[in-house]
Design an enzyme around this catalytic site. Structure first.
Site, PDB file in Angstrom:
ATOM      1  N   GLN A  80      66.598  40.993  52.875  1.00  0.00           N
ATOM      2  CA  GLN A  80      65.414  41.790  52.515  1.00  0.00           C
ATOM      3  C   GLN A  80      64.519  41.995  53.738  1.00  0.00           C
ATOM      4  O   GLN A  80      64.061  41.046  54.364  1.00  0.00           O
ATOM      5  CB  GLN A  80      64.594  41.115  51.412  1.00  0.00           C
ATOM      6  CG  GLN A  80      63.489  42.043  50.900  1.00  0.00           C
ATOM      7  CD  GLN A  80      62.549  41.421  49.882  1.00  0.00           C
ATOM      8  OE1 GLN A  80      61.979  40.373  50.139  1.00  0.00           O
ATOM      9  NE2 GLN A  80      62.383  42.059  48.739  1.00  0.00           N
ATOM     10  N   TYR A  99      53.096  44.844  49.977  1.00  0.00           N
ATOM     11  CA  TYR A  99      53.394  44.809  51.416  1.00  0.00           C
ATOM     12  C   TYR A  99      53.373  46.234  51.988  1.00  0.00           C
ATOM     13  O   TYR A  99      53.074  47.195  51.269  1.00  0.00           O
ATOM     14  CB  TYR A  99      54.719  44.076  51.661  1.00  0.00           C
ATOM     15  CG  TYR A  99      54.600  42.619  51.247  1.00  0.00           C
ATOM     16  CD1 TYR A  99      53.755  41.754  51.941  1.00  0.00           C
ATOM     17  CD2 TYR A  99      55.251  42.124  50.123  1.00  0.00           C
ATOM     18  CE1 TYR A  99      53.588  40.434  51.537  1.00  0.00           C
ATOM     19  CE2 TYR A  99      55.092  40.807  49.712  1.00  0.00           C
ATOM     20  CZ  TYR A  99      54.251  39.972  50.431  1.00  0.00           C
ATOM     21  OH  TYR A  99      54.076  38.676  50.025  1.00  0.00           O
ATOM     22  N   ARG A 144      62.636  32.528  40.007  1.00  0.00           N
ATOM     23  CA  ARG A 144      62.240  31.149  39.701  1.00  0.00           C
ATOM     24  C   ARG A 144      63.291  30.357  38.911  1.00  0.00           C
ATOM     25  O   ARG A 144      63.506  29.168  39.211  1.00  0.00           O
ATOM     26  CB  ARG A 144      60.880  31.157  38.988  1.00  0.00           C
ATOM     27  CG  ARG A 144      59.739  31.548  39.907  1.00  0.00           C
ATOM     28  CD  ARG A 144      58.467  31.868  39.139  1.00  0.00           C
ATOM     29  NE  ARG A 144      58.587  33.127  38.409  1.00  0.00           N
ATOM     30  CZ  ARG A 144      57.652  33.623  37.592  1.00  0.00           C
ATOM     31  NH1 ARG A 144      56.528  32.952  37.412  1.00  0.00           N
ATOM     32  NH2 ARG A 144      57.836  34.786  36.983  1.00  0.00           N
ATOM     33  N   CYS A 204      63.317  26.952  33.595  1.00  0.00           N
ATOM     34  CA  CYS A 204      62.076  27.323  34.297  1.00  0.00           C
ATOM     35  C   CYS A 204      60.937  27.586  33.308  1.00  0.00           C
ATOM     36  O   CYS A 204      61.118  28.322  32.333  1.00  0.00           O
ATOM     37  CB  CYS A 204      62.338  28.585  35.127  1.00  0.00           C
ATOM     38  SG  CYS A 204      60.856  29.284  35.877  1.00  0.00           S
ATOM     39  N   CYS A 234      55.707  28.238  36.008  1.00  0.00           N
ATOM     40  CA  CYS A 234      54.385  27.691  36.351  1.00  0.00           C
ATOM     41  C   CYS A 234      53.973  28.026  37.775  1.00  0.00           C
ATOM     42  O   CYS A 234      52.833  27.826  38.158  1.00  0.00           O
ATOM     43  CB  CYS A 234      54.391  26.177  36.160  1.00  0.00           C
ATOM     44  SG  CYS A 234      55.478  25.307  37.328  1.00  0.00           S
ATOM     45  N   CYS A 253      56.623  26.073  42.249  1.00  0.00           N
ATOM     46  CA  CYS A 253      57.646  26.134  43.316  1.00  0.00           C
ATOM     47  C   CYS A 253      57.069  26.590  44.658  1.00  0.00           C
ATOM     48  O   CYS A 253      57.605  26.272  45.713  1.00  0.00           O
ATOM     49  CB  CYS A 253      58.801  27.032  42.903  1.00  0.00           C
ATOM     50  SG  CYS A 253      58.336  28.547  42.042  1.00  0.00           S
TER      51      CYS A 253
HETATM   52  C1  LIG Z   1      58.600  30.986  45.621  1.00  0.00           C
HETATM   53  C2  LIG Z   1      58.727  32.479  45.470  1.00  0.00           C
HETATM   54  C3  LIG Z   1      58.948  33.260  46.586  1.00  0.00           C
HETATM   55  C4  LIG Z   1      59.105  34.659  46.463  1.00  0.00           C
HETATM   56  N1  LIG Z   1      59.410  35.395  47.579  1.00  0.00           N
HETATM   57  C5  LIG Z   1      59.686  36.717  47.437  1.00  0.00           C
HETATM   58  C6  LIG Z   1      60.167  37.463  48.548  1.00  0.00           C
HETATM   59  O1  LIG Z   1      60.380  36.946  49.646  1.00  0.00           O
HETATM   60  N2  LIG Z   1      60.422  38.792  48.351  1.00  0.00           N
HETATM   61  C7  LIG Z   1      60.256  39.391  47.118  1.00  0.00           C
HETATM   62  O2  LIG Z   1      60.520  40.583  46.995  1.00  0.00           O
HETATM   63  N3  LIG Z   1      59.820  38.702  46.059  1.00  0.00           N
HETATM   64  C8  LIG Z   1      59.552  37.382  46.183  1.00  0.00           C
HETATM   65  N4  LIG Z   1      59.202  36.653  45.086  1.00  0.00           N
HETATM   66  C9  LIG Z   1      59.133  37.324  43.769  1.00  0.00           C
HETATM   67  C10 LIG Z   1      60.467  37.219  43.041  1.00  0.00           C
HETATM   68  O3  LIG Z   1      61.528  37.804  43.737  1.00  0.00           O
HETATM   69  C11 LIG Z   1      60.396  37.878  41.648  1.00  0.00           C
HETATM   70  O4  LIG Z   1      60.115  39.254  41.816  1.00  0.00           O
HETATM   71  C12 LIG Z   1      59.365  37.239  40.734  1.00  0.00           C
HETATM   72  O5  LIG Z   1      59.317  35.830  40.927  1.00  0.00           O
HETATM   73  C13 LIG Z   1      59.648  37.503  39.264  1.00  0.00           C
HETATM   74  O6  LIG Z   1      60.939  37.070  38.914  1.00  0.00           O
HETATM   75  P1  LIG Z   1      61.216  35.661  38.135  1.00  0.00           P
HETATM   76  O7  LIG Z   1      60.404  35.701  36.876  1.00  0.00           O
HETATM   77  O8  LIG Z   1      62.677  35.655  37.897  1.00  0.00           O
HETATM   78  O9  LIG Z   1      60.752  34.566  39.029  1.00  0.00           O
HETATM   79  C14 LIG Z   1      59.016  35.265  45.182  1.00  0.00           C
HETATM   80  C15 LIG Z   1      58.799  34.449  44.061  1.00  0.00           C
HETATM   81  C16 LIG Z   1      58.666  33.084  44.196  1.00  0.00           C
HETATM   82  C17 LIG Z   1      58.448  32.255  42.959  1.00  0.00           C
END
Ligand SMILES: Cc1cc2nc3c(=O)[nH]c(=O)nc-3n(C[C@H](O)[C@H](O)[C@H](O)COP(=O)(O)O)c2cc1C
Length: 364
Positions: free
Chosen positions: A100, A170, A319, A341, A344, A347
């Protein structure tokens, strides 16, 4: 009807299923952006867990585009040993890995960026301490070239694909959004003008990697902010990318200023609260010919399968895989209970000081 664990294809890349690890900053790189052995081991575990495609944590294309510490860099040729070791490790486990590419724009600070942050306009972003400096057209051209150079390096290191980070506030998102883009030149004003930077980045990256290499974007479908990017405007960007030849759009939404509608929402307890970007992703899917993925809050197998049954091409998780990197394998092998998960966001906390992200609930 396609199923979640069916093989899928993306511009020549074969994926063992339709589950994607969404980009997740791990905080496991050296301060110069160099991947560590810890990160390589982390990716081995993820790939072993059965996910089809791993999207790396956001990786800065130029030094002033850096944000969180421990973030990976693709801005220079110094990591020629570590990067191929990382991609090879994933391939050995039958996985695929996509890098990415990001520039943080105004969503950083001078400590991490090494200078006053740069943004489309001098508009301070909530949650970030400093007023950014407005980019000159020359600086814009340099950043476009940096995205292309980063993509070229990623391909040469064995990454199977690259993804543009066009979400979460971003730089690309900042150009798209009227909230952060107040420019009066050809990069600001109408939605067509606000898409210009994104399309310049897309074309430069496409030229760098060639037509037969998978190029994805994580695209915001709206800022959820007063005066911010609206879903209907984001659709214009999605359609323009589709017409230009993007291979897949992963639909997310929100920025760190969007409160409870942030990209990383908490309190996902019922199936109805899951897949919180699904309707937005379906809206994009109806308008484009490329593949479309949804990310955000997917926790149960039934909801993931329903998203595929509804016509999406894949679902992405972040997550849940921090607690259970083997969740794809677990589901496939018949233990279909939902992800452990609890959303919360603990992480994020261990960060660089404690060697990178981990699930603090699982470890409690
Ligand atoms: C610790 C952490 C780091 C993340 N880093 C990025 C990242 O580098 N680039 C990105 O596009 N999204 C990042 N996200 C967002 C996730 O990719 C995702 O869009 C978001 O957590 C929702 O998905 P989930 O409910 O499956 O966690 C991050 C999320 C978490 C929790």
């Amino acid at each position: 009807m396609a199923a979640l664990f069916e093989q899928s294809f993306l511009n020549g890349m074969t994926l063992r299923n339709r589950l994607v690890r969404s980009a997740t900053w791990e905080g496991m790189c050296e301060s110069d952006g160099r991947p560590t052995q810890r990160l390589i081991d982390y990716y081995r575990t993820l790939a072993k867990g059965g996910v089809g495609l791993i999207i790396s944590g956001y990786t800065f294309v130029s030094l002033e585009g850096k944000q969180l510490p421990g973030k990976m860099g693709i801005h220079c040729d110094d990591f020629e040993r570590e990067m191929p070791a990382l991609t090879q490790t994933v391939h050995e486990q039958g996985g695929r890995i996509c890098l990415q590419l990001v520039h943080a724009g105004g969503q950083t600070d001078s400590k991490n960026a090494g200078r006053q942050p740069l943004a489309p306009s001098a508009v301070k972003v909530d949650q970030f301490p400093e007023l950014p400096q407005e980019l000159t057209q020359e600086q814009i051209a340099d950043i476009v070239a940096a995205f292309a150079a980063g993509a070229r390096r990623a391909k040469s290191y064995g990454f199977d694909a690259v993804q543009l980070h066009g979400a979460h506030g971003y730089l690309i998102n900042q150009f798209l959004s009227p909230h952060t883009n107040r420019r009066s030149d050809q990069y600001g004003g109408s939605m067509g003008n606000r898409c210009r930077f994104l399309l310049e980045v897309y074309r430069a990256v496409r030229q760098a990697v060639g037509p037969d290499y998978p190029l994805l974007i994580k695209l915001t479908a709206g800022d959820h902010l007063a005066g911010g990017l609206r879903a209907e405007d984001a659709l214009i960007a999605a359609k323009a990318l589709d017409a230009a030849g993007i291979d897949a759009i992963e639909v997310s939404s929100g920025t760190s200023a969007s409160g409870r509608l942030s990209p990383v929402r908490t309190k996902i307890e019922t199936p109805e609260q899951e897949a919180y970007n699904l309707a937005l992703a379906m809206g994009v899917k109806r308008e484009v010919g490329c593949k479309v993925l949804t990310v955000g809050g997917l926790r149960s197998l039934e909801v993931a399968q329903a998203a595929i049954a509804a016509g999406l091409d894949g679902i992405a998780l972040s997550r849940p895989l921090i607690w259970e990197p083997d969740l794809p394998r677990r589901w496939q092998q018949g233990d279909t209970s939902k992800a452990k998960c609890i959303s919360c966001n603990g992480c994020f906390r261990p960060g660089l000081k404690e060697g990178g992200i981990r699930c603090v609930v699982a470890d409690a």
